[in-house]
Design a protein around this motif. Structure first.
Motif, PDB file in Angstrom:
ATOM      1  N   PRO A   1       0.757  -1.093  -0.062  1.00  0.00           N
ATOM      2  CA  PRO A   1       0.022   0.041   0.064  1.00  0.00           C
ATOM      3  C   PRO A   1       0.951   1.158   0.024  1.00  0.00           C
ATOM      4  CG  PRO A   1      -0.041  -1.046   2.071  1.00  0.00           C
ATOM      5  CD  PRO A   1       0.574  -2.026   1.192  1.00  0.00           C
ATOM      6  N   GLU A   2       2.121   1.133   0.433  1.00  0.00           N
ATOM      7  CA  GLU A   2       2.726   2.312   0.457  1.00  0.00           C
ATOM      8  C   GLU A   2       3.686   2.775  -0.753  1.00  0.00           C
ATOM      9  OE1 GLU A   2       3.468  -0.854   1.358  1.00  0.00           O
ATOM     10  OE2 GLU A   2       5.128  -0.936   2.641  1.00  0.00           O
ATOM     11  N   LEU A   3       3.335   2.098  -1.739  1.00  0.00           N
ATOM     12  CA  LEU A   3       4.010   2.249  -2.974  1.00  0.00           C
ATOM     13  C   LEU A   3       3.223   3.295  -4.037  1.00  0.00           C
ATOM     14  CD1 LEU A   3       5.486  -1.266  -4.375  1.00  0.00           C
ATOM     15  CD2 LEU A   3       6.667   0.690  -3.491  1.00  0.00           C
ATOM     16  N   ALA A   4       1.788   3.457  -3.736  1.00  0.00           N
ATOM     17  CA  ALA A   4       1.166   3.981  -4.560  1.00  0.00           C
ATOM     18  C   ALA A   4       1.491   5.622  -4.881  1.00  0.00           C
ATOM     19  CB  ALA A   4      -0.243   3.765  -4.112  1.00  0.00           C
ATOM     20  N   ASP A   5       1.575   5.961  -3.542  1.00  0.00           N
ATOM     21  CA  ASP A   5       1.922   7.495  -3.660  1.00  0.00           C
ATOM     22  C   ASP A   5       3.364   7.980  -4.384  1.00  0.00           C
ATOM     23  OD1 ASP A   5      -0.401   7.962  -2.577  1.00  0.00           O
ATOM     24  OD2 ASP A   5       0.565   8.102  -0.508  1.00  0.00           O
ATOM     25  N   ARG A   6       4.217   6.880  -4.215  1.00  0.00           N
ATOM     26  CA  ARG A   6       5.652   7.061  -4.598  1.00  0.00           C
ATOM     27  C   ARG A   6       5.891   6.713  -6.290  1.00  0.00           C
ATOM     28  NH1 ARG A   6       6.041   5.821   0.579  1.00  0.00           N
ATOM     29  NH2 ARG A   6       7.520   6.969   1.817  1.00  0.00           N
ATOM     30  N   LEU A   7       4.889   6.281  -6.971  1.00  0.00           N
ATOM     31  CA  LEU A   7       4.833   5.768  -8.308  1.00  0.00           C
ATOM     32  C   LEU A   7       4.510   6.646  -9.254  1.00  0.00           C
ATOM     33  CD1 LEU A   7       3.363   2.164  -7.925  1.00  0.00           C
ATOM     34  CD2 LEU A   7       5.781   2.753  -8.235  1.00  0.00           C
ATOM     35  N   HIS A   8       4.986   6.817 -10.436  1.00  0.00           N
ATOM     36  CA  HIS A   8       4.883   7.376 -11.716  1.00  0.00           C
ATOM     37  C   HIS A   8       3.293   6.787 -11.994  1.00  0.00           C
ATOM     38  CE1 HIS A   8       4.370   9.009 -15.840  1.00  0.00           C
ATOM     39  NE2 HIS A   8       5.565   9.793 -15.284  1.00  0.00           N
ATOM     40  N   PRO A   9       2.298   7.962 -12.250  1.00  0.00           N
ATOM     41  CA  PRO A   9       0.953   7.457 -12.579  1.00  0.00           C
ATOM     42  C   PRO A   9       0.826   6.440 -13.664  1.00  0.00           C
ATOM     43  CG  PRO A   9       1.193   9.816 -12.974  1.00  0.00           C
ATOM     44  CD  PRO A   9       2.391   9.329 -12.371  1.00  0.00           C
ATOM     45  N   ASP A  10       1.828   6.487 -14.633  1.00  0.00           N
ATOM     46  CA  ASP A  10       1.808   5.371 -15.476  1.00  0.00           C
ATOM     47  C   ASP A  10       1.978   4.107 -15.446  1.00  0.00           C
ATOM     48  OD1 ASP A  10       0.930   7.162 -17.403  1.00  0.00           O
ATOM     49  OD2 ASP A  10       2.747   7.784 -18.474  1.00  0.00           O
ATOM     50  N   VAL A  11       2.420   3.827 -14.171  1.00  0.00           N
ATOM     51  CA  VAL A  11       3.084   2.539 -13.611  1.00  0.00           C
ATOM     52  C   VAL A  11       1.659   1.903 -13.018  1.00  0.00           C
ATOM     53  CG1 VAL A  11       4.470   1.062 -12.096  1.00  0.00           C
ATOM     54  CG2 VAL A  11       5.299   3.048 -13.154  1.00  0.00           C
ATOM     55  N   ARG A  12       1.069   0.613 -13.827  1.00  0.00           N
ATOM     56  CA  ARG A  12      -0.187   0.115 -13.062  1.00  0.00           C
ATOM     57  C   ARG A  12       0.248  -1.573 -13.133  1.00  0.00           C
ATOM     58  NH1 ARG A  12      -4.529   3.557 -12.949  1.00  0.00           N
ATOM     59  NH2 ARG A  12      -5.431   1.884 -11.423  1.00  0.00           N
ATOM     60  N   ALA A  13       0.092  -2.206 -13.875  1.00  0.00           N
ATOM     61  CA  ALA A  13       0.524  -3.484 -14.118  1.00  0.00           C
ATOM     62  C   ALA A  13       1.744  -4.036 -14.050  1.00  0.00           C
ATOM     63  CB  ALA A  13      -0.310  -4.214 -15.214  1.00  0.00           C
ATOM     64  N   VAL A  14       2.419  -4.755 -13.188  1.00  0.00           N
ATOM     65  CA  VAL A  14       3.743  -5.004 -13.044  1.00  0.00           C
ATOM     66  C   VAL A  14       4.168  -6.653 -12.987  1.00  0.00           C
ATOM     67  CG1 VAL A  14       6.049  -4.575 -11.599  1.00  0.00           C
ATOM     68  CG2 VAL A  14       4.042  -2.665 -11.599  1.00  0.00           C
ATOM     69  N   ALA A  15       5.073  -6.944 -13.643  1.00  0.00           N
ATOM     70  CA  ALA A  15       5.372  -8.362 -13.698  1.00  0.00           C
ATOM     71  C   ALA A  15       7.140  -8.294 -13.627  1.00  0.00           C
ATOM     72  CB  ALA A  15       5.015  -9.041 -14.916  1.00  0.00           C
ATOM     73  N   GLY A  16       7.545  -9.242 -12.759  1.00  0.00           N
ATOM     74  CA  GLY A  16       9.003  -9.383 -12.601  1.00  0.00           C
ATOM     75  C   GLY A  16       9.374 -10.789 -12.473  1.00  0.00           C
ATOM     76  N   VAL A  17      10.613 -11.122 -13.119  1.00  0.00           N
ATOM     77  CA  VAL A  17      11.067 -12.504 -12.877  1.00  0.00           C
ATOM     78  C   VAL A  17      12.583 -12.315 -12.693  1.00  0.00           C
ATOM     79  CG1 VAL A  17       9.402 -13.510 -14.902  1.00  0.00           C
ATOM     80  CG2 VAL A  17      11.674 -12.588 -15.393  1.00  0.00           C
ATOM     81  N   PRO A  18      12.982 -13.641 -12.038  1.00  0.00           N
ATOM     82  CA  PRO A  18      14.249 -13.403 -11.330  1.00  0.00           C
ATOM     83  C   PRO A  18      15.313 -13.656 -12.489  1.00  0.00           C
ATOM     84  CG  PRO A  18      13.308 -15.439 -10.790  1.00  0.00           C
ATOM     85  CD  PRO A  18      12.366 -14.545 -11.478  1.00  0.00           C
ATOM     86  N   VAL A  19      16.518 -12.913 -12.778  1.00  0.00           N
ATOM     87  CA  VAL A  19      17.676 -12.888 -13.567  1.00  0.00           C
ATOM     88  C   VAL A  19      18.536 -13.906 -12.627  1.00  0.00           C
ATOM     89  CG1 VAL A  19      19.534 -12.090 -14.757  1.00  0.00           C
ATOM     90  CG2 VAL A  19      17.425 -10.982 -14.915  1.00  0.00           C
ATOM     91  N   ARG A  20      19.018 -15.134 -13.316  1.00  0.00           N
ATOM     92  CA  ARG A  20      19.692 -16.086 -12.515  1.00  0.00           C
ATOM     93  C   ARG A  20      21.109 -16.077 -13.065  1.00  0.00           C
ATOM     94  NH1 ARG A  20      15.035 -19.532 -12.857  1.00  0.00           N
ATOM     95  NH2 ARG A  20      13.582 -19.166 -10.945  1.00  0.00           N
ATOM     96  N   LEU A  21      21.956 -16.554 -12.420  1.00  0.00           N
ATOM     97  CA  LEU A  21      23.537 -16.951 -12.877  1.00  0.00           C
ATOM     98  C   LEU A  21      23.770 -17.874 -12.201  1.00  0.00           C
ATOM     99  CD1 LEU A  21      25.474 -15.551 -14.885  1.00  0.00           C
ATOM    100  CD2 LEU A  21      26.245 -14.223 -12.966  1.00  0.00           C
ATOM    101  N   GLY A  22      24.115 -19.154 -12.814  1.00  0.00           N
ATOM    102  CA  GLY A  22      24.487 -20.201 -12.318  1.00  0.00           C
ATOM    103  C   GLY A  22      23.471 -20.763 -11.196  1.00  0.00           C
ATOM    104  N   GLY A  23      22.247 -20.387 -11.610  1.00  0.00           N
ATOM    105  CA  GLY A  23      21.341 -21.089 -10.609  1.00  0.00           C
ATOM    106  C   GLY A  23      20.744 -20.334  -9.343  1.00  0.00           C
ATOM    107  N   GLU A  24      21.650 -19.167  -9.456  1.00  0.00           N
ATOM    108  CA  GLU A  24      21.263 -18.148  -8.296  1.00  0.00           C
ATOM    109  C   GLU A  24      20.718 -16.975  -8.747  1.00  0.00           C
ATOM    110  OE1 GLU A  24      21.441 -18.909  -4.962  1.00  0.00           O
ATOM    111  OE2 GLU A  24      21.953 -20.977  -5.456  1.00  0.00           O
ATOM    112  N   PRO A  25      19.684 -16.445  -7.893  1.00  0.00           N
ATOM    113  CA  PRO A  25      19.189 -15.210  -8.436  1.00  0.00           C
ATOM    114  C   PRO A  25      20.239 -14.145  -8.327  1.00  0.00           C
ATOM    115  CG  PRO A  25      18.269 -15.863  -6.380  1.00  0.00           C
ATOM    116  CD  PRO A  25      19.006 -16.864  -6.660  1.00  0.00           C
ATOM    117  N   VAL A  26      20.414 -13.335  -9.300  1.00  0.00           N
ATOM    118  CA  VAL A  26      21.265 -12.104  -9.166  1.00  0.00           C
ATOM    119  C   VAL A  26      20.652 -10.745  -9.364  1.00  0.00           C
ATOM    120  CG1 VAL A  26      23.412 -13.339  -9.780  1.00  0.00           C
ATOM    121  CG2 VAL A  26      22.080 -12.344 -11.580  1.00  0.00           C
TER     122      VAL A  26
END
Lengths: 218, 156
Positions: free
Chosen positions: A86-111
């Protein structure tokens, strides 16, 4: 002082630009873990993307940080109305609505994490996530190839340098916005273009811009 | 160039990831060697490697067309008669039907060709061809990193 070359960062910027334009996301970004495993943003395609990553760094929570911590894809159809952050909304640019993230891994570990956003609420489906994982995998191969070609420590220096100098770049963007009445995106694009045209590092040019600004104030 | 085994692994894993990103069944790579000959380099699976080897042996195929004409080549069915297909290549690359070949550029010259393929024949949609073109840029980035070219250690 010898400043490490940041060629890997340039490559990653280009890779994220490709991700951004390929399937019509509103923006994309890449965050990497620094020396102390804290997640910091390395590449963002625009001002809104930088606000997404900057806001999470300030509050210490958010979809990209959750992605890194859980080493799994995290999505939200509307981050501005997501009860998890809930604390993110006020800090975000109004154009940021739907967000998706995936890990980038190196040697099997997230970096780090590869993040995309849409400027309107959007239900991410499995094909979106599969495509993002594929891109994250390509980014892993770019890093792997870089490690194969360079000393790992030199590569780490390049990434750390870029993470550290983001602050200088941000300050230069702010200065240029005020001086030339630009948006953050225009200021950043102009700075990057000038750096490329003059075959210099963005961070070096940013430091010079700030130096000139300080000179004008004296 | 880095060690051959590492090169092969990175290239094959990248081809896998690029095929996934495009939603194709596979991807394969042809690079021009020091004597300006197109050489089969790798594939995301055995079908991909056969596709490249068959083209190298035949001296013809979508990758060759893509290299010589420096443009995208779309083949809806590799088994179709010339000029729509390459039946000679299809005889050896039996698992491949639809092929999209995209030229790879580095330093303003063509260095090779990236082939995406599917195991069923179909028409390639323009959006997918455009996407293939952009994904080819990612392949070049990986190759540049592997080759440790000056652009890789250059400016940010």
């Amino acid at each position: 002082m010898t400043v490490p070359a940041t060629g890997i960062v340039h490559q990653l910027e280009r890779a994220v630009e490709v991700v951004d334009t390929l399937f019509g996301y509103s923006g994309a970004g890449l965050m990497f873990a620094g020396d102390h495993k804290e997640l910091r943003y390395l590449v963002a395609t625009d001002d809104a993307g930088r606000s997404l990553e900057g806001a999470q760094l300030r509050v210490g929570r958010g979809p990209c940080i959750s992605t890194f911590e859980s080493d799994a894809a995290v999505t939200t159809c509307d981050v501005r109305n997501d009860p998890r952050w809930p604390e993110l909304a006020d800090r975000l640019h109004p154009d940021v609505r739907a967000v998706a993230g995936v890990p980038v891994r190196l040697g099997g570990e997230p970096v780090g994490t590869l993040n995309v956003y849409q400027s309107a609420p959007y239900e991410w489906d499995e094909s979106d996530i599969q495509a993002l994982y594929a891109y994250a995998n390509v980014i892993e191969q770019i890093l792997t190839a870089a490690i194969a070609a360079e000393e790992k420590s030199a590569l780490a220096d390049q990434l750390q340098y870029a993470l550290d100098y983001r602050v200088v770049i941000e300050r230069a963007i702010g200065y240029l916005m005020g001086k030339h009445d630009l948006t953050a995106a225009q200021a950043f694009t102009g700075l990057r273009k000038q750096a490329r045209d003059s075959r210099r590092k963005v961070a070096d040019l940013a430091a010079e811009v700030l130096g000139e600004g300080a000179g004008e104030l004296r | 160039m880095t060690h051959g085994v590492e090169f092969t692994h990175v290239v094959d894993r990248t081809l896998n990831a690029l095929a996934d990103a495009l939603g194709a069944d596979g991807a394969a790579l042809m690079l021009i060697d020091d004597h300006d000959r197109p050489r089969a380099v790798g594939g995301s699976d055995a079908d991909g490697r056969w596709l490249e080897l068959a083209q190298e042996q035949a001296g013809a195929g979508p990758a060759f067309e893509s290299l010589s004409r420096d443009t995208d080549i779309v083949i809806d069915d590799l088994r179709a008669a010339r000029p729509s297909g390459f039946p000679g290549v299809a005889e050896k690359a039996t698992g491949v039907r639809a092929v999209l070949s995209v030229p790879l550029h580095a330093d303003d010259r063509v260095i090779g060709s990236l082939d995406f393929y599917d195991r069923v024949s179909h028409e390639w949609q323009p959006a997918k061809v455009r996407a293939g073109r952009r994904l080819a840029e990612l392949m070049v980035m990986v190759l540049e990193a592997l080759a440790h070219k000056s652009t890789f250690s250059g400016q940010s």
